[in-house]
Design a protein around this motif. Structure first.
Motif, PDB file in Angstrom:
ATOM      1  N   LEU A   1      -8.859  -5.903  -1.160  1.00  0.00           N
ATOM      2  CA  LEU A   1      -8.720  -4.963  -2.285  1.00  0.00           C
ATOM      3  C   LEU A   1      -7.674  -3.884  -2.018  1.00  0.00           C
ATOM      4  O   LEU A   1      -7.301  -3.144  -2.927  1.00  0.00           O
ATOM      5  CB  LEU A   1     -10.069  -4.275  -2.577  1.00  0.00           C
ATOM      6  N   GLY A   2      -7.299  -3.792  -0.747  1.00  0.00           N
ATOM      7  CA  GLY A   2      -6.390  -2.698  -0.396  1.00  0.00           C
ATOM      8  C   GLY A   2      -7.099  -1.352  -0.430  1.00  0.00           C
ATOM      9  O   GLY A   2      -6.476  -0.302  -0.582  1.00  0.00           O
ATOM     10  N   TRP A   3      -8.468  -1.374  -0.282  1.00  0.00           N
ATOM     11  CA  TRP A   3      -9.252  -0.140  -0.341  1.00  0.00           C
ATOM     12  C   TRP A   3      -9.653   0.300   1.051  1.00  0.00           C
ATOM     13  O   TRP A   3     -10.107  -0.513   1.867  1.00  0.00           O
ATOM     14  CB  TRP A   3     -10.530  -0.329  -1.171  1.00  0.00           C
TER      15      TRP A   3
ATOM     16  N   GLU B   1     -13.064   5.456  -6.341  1.00  0.00           N
ATOM     17  CA  GLU B   1     -11.751   4.803  -6.398  1.00  0.00           C
ATOM     18  C   GLU B   1     -11.849   3.332  -5.985  1.00  0.00           C
ATOM     19  O   GLU B   1     -11.074   2.495  -6.454  1.00  0.00           O
ATOM     20  CB  GLU B   1     -10.765   5.572  -5.511  1.00  0.00           C
ATOM     21  N   GLY B   2     -12.825   3.013  -5.151  1.00  0.00           N
ATOM     22  CA  GLY B   2     -13.032   1.611  -4.762  1.00  0.00           C
ATOM     23  C   GLY B   2     -13.348   0.729  -5.951  1.00  0.00           C
ATOM     24  O   GLY B   2     -12.989  -0.466  -5.977  1.00  0.00           O
TER      25      GLY B   2
ATOM     26  N   ALA C   1      -9.622  -5.411  -9.881  1.00  0.00           N
ATOM     27  CA  ALA C   1      -8.602  -6.454  -9.700  1.00  0.00           C
ATOM     28  C   ALA C   1      -9.237  -7.770  -9.247  1.00  0.00           C
ATOM     29  O   ALA C   1      -8.773  -8.863  -9.598  1.00  0.00           O
ATOM     30  CB  ALA C   1      -7.570  -5.986  -8.678  1.00  0.00           C
ATOM     31  N   SER C   2     -10.366  -7.648  -8.502  1.00  0.00           N
ATOM     32  CA  SER C   2     -11.005  -8.885  -7.997  1.00  0.00           C
ATOM     33  C   SER C   2     -11.586  -9.711  -9.140  1.00  0.00           C
ATOM     34  O   SER C   2     -11.811 -10.908  -9.016  1.00  0.00           O
ATOM     35  CB  SER C   2     -12.118  -8.527  -7.006  1.00  0.00           C
TER      36      SER C   2
ATOM     37  N   GLN D   1     -10.168  -0.477  -7.606  1.00  0.00           N
ATOM     38  CA  GLN D   1      -9.532  -1.578  -6.883  1.00  0.00           C
ATOM     39  C   GLN D   1     -10.357  -2.854  -6.989  1.00  0.00           C
ATOM     40  O   GLN D   1      -9.845  -3.955  -6.967  1.00  0.00           O
ATOM     41  CB  GLN D   1      -9.298  -1.155  -5.428  1.00  0.00           C
TER      42      GLN D   1
ATOM     43  N   GLN E   1     -10.635  -3.725   2.708  1.00  0.00           N
ATOM     44  CA  GLN E   1      -9.275  -3.248   3.026  1.00  0.00           C
ATOM     45  C   GLN E   1      -8.280  -4.393   2.876  1.00  0.00           C
ATOM     46  O   GLN E   1      -7.225  -4.244   2.252  1.00  0.00           O
ATOM     47  CB  GLN E   1      -9.250  -2.707   4.450  1.00  0.00           C
TER      48      GLN E   1
END
Ligand code: NAD
Ligand code: WQD
Length: 346
Positions: free
Chosen positions: A309-311, A241-242, A248-249, A245, A306
């Motif tokens: 990426l909000g991961w 799942e990372g 997006a980078s 996310q 975190q």
């Protein structure tokens, strides 16, 4: 526009392909099946009910790559295609540099010709080397790597940084994986190492299911609480799942480096205890001498992933153990028996 996943039939790749499909991405996979079976992708299609275009090929085959980029309007590439056995890399350095370094060069050159300039690369905590302060942070420069495998990862990171410096059109995410373990909760896909596993968790699972007589614990005289090595183990589905996310980078040109770990270290003995507690399966083990090249303890500082990426890894140690065991029980011989494996690789 599909995402090209090279090495997508492998352990982390197949779990990432599943996550991509569940997030409604189109996916095309290229894989030479040197360390996997296309059965993993058949099962991902079964789990998701979504199609995967599979191309049986090698990232070092420039003509095949050119045809693939002609046939598919690829938006970005996720690059898992690498050899990863540390001990094998010491015996066969040229094969590792040809596959992991030249393979990446060929891939990037084909991407450049096709005008595809977004790439996620499977890097490794190993690039921090032996002397990095723990927890590992992305601002720490790459260290002296302990083996040709780790050196191949560090070289590719350097190549990709140079590429982005030369051409502002490129966006590259270097994801430094710590120790992925576990399997999708269905038990249908998982880690299927060839021959004797290099990594701890597959050995624990194979001992528990009776494929191996016992676990050799490589050293109990390290400067750690129980004398055995400490690592940052993360669930492979969190890792998969990372990647979504991290996509997006790639909206921002340049190089983006992220640790993908939990920030929590566990020792070998803690891993064995957790596995036995969760599964009820004994894991006979004995202490042996240290394995050359092992470091006593390291784990990630995962706060940059975190924050940007909000991961955050969210699956528990118990889930890692339960999911490992479900995969091993349902697939005692992995994706195929040794005989089938020989046929499928012929
Ligand atoms: P894996 O061996 O299961 O998957 C790698 C896949 O790439 C396999 O399907 C293999 O057939 C394919 N492949 C290899 N060379 C290829 C080539 N030249 N052309 C086309 N396909 C090729 O390994 P994994 O555990 O899924 O690891 C994926 C990536 O993550 C690797 O690059 C590895 O170095 C890196 N990584 C893994 C770990 C880990 O502990 N598993 C940790 C850090 C980094
Ligand atoms: C973990 C701990 C062993 C097997 C390696 C690569 C790294 C990355 C992840 C690719 C260590 C101990 C193991 C066994 C044991 N791979 N162990 N008995 O060494 O942290 O990292 O895999 O990128 O690059 O170096 O993981 O799972 O091999 O070992 O005691 O039969 O388990 O000594 O302390 P490691 P691992």
């Amino acid at each position: 526009m599909p995402i090209l996943v090279v090495g997508g039939a492998g352990y982390i790749g197949s779990h990432t392909v599943l996550s991509l499909l569940e997030a409604e991405y189109e996916v095309v996979v290229l894989d030479n099946l040197v360390n996997s079976s296309s059965e993993s992708l058949r099962r991902v299609q079964k789990l998701t009910g979504k199609p995967i275009d599979f191309v049986h090929g090698d990232i070092r085959d420039k003509k095949r790559l050119a045809r693939l980029f002609h046939d598919y309007d690829v938006s970005s590439v996720i690059h898992f295609a690498g050899l990863k056995a540390v001990s094998e890399s010491v015996q066969q350095p040229l094969e590792y540099y040809d596959n992991n370094v030249y393979g990446t060069l060929a891939l990037c050159q084909a991407m450049q010709v096709a005008g595809v300039t977004r790439l996620i690369f499977s890097s490794s905590a190993t690039v921090y080397g032996r002397d990095a302060p723990v927890p590992y942070q992305e601002i720490t420069p790459r260290g002296i790597t302990a083996n040709p495998y780790g050196s191949s990862k560090a070289m590719v990171e350097q190549i990709l940084e140079d590429l982005c410096r030369s051409d502002e059109g490129w966006a590259v995410a270097l994801l430094r994986y710590f120790n992925p373990v576990g399997a999708h909760e269905s038990g249908l896909i998982g880690e299927d190492p060839q021959g004797f596993p290099n990594n701890l968790m597959p050995v624990i699972a194979q001992v528990a299911v009776g494929r191996r007589p016992e676990l050799a614990v490589f050293g109990n005289d390290y400067p750690t609480p129980d004398g055995t090595c400490v690592r940052d183990y993360l669930h492979v589905m969190d890792l998969a799942e990372g990647h979504l996310q991290a996509l997006a980078s790639l909206e921002t040109p340049g190089v983006h480096i992220y640790n993908l770990g939990t920030g929590q270290g566990y020792s070998v003995l803690q891993m064995v205890e957790a596995f036995e507690r969760v599964t009820g399966q004994p894991v006979p083990s004995r202490f042996t001498s240290r394995r050359e090249g092992d470091l006593a303890a390291f784990w990630a500082d995962p706060t940059k992933a975190q924050r940007e990426l909000g991961w955050k890894a969210r699956r528990s140690l118990d889930a890692m153990m339960a999911d490992t065991w479900r995969w091993q029980c349902r697939n005692p011989q992995g994706y195929c028996s040794e005989v089938d494996r020989a046929k499928s690789f012929s």
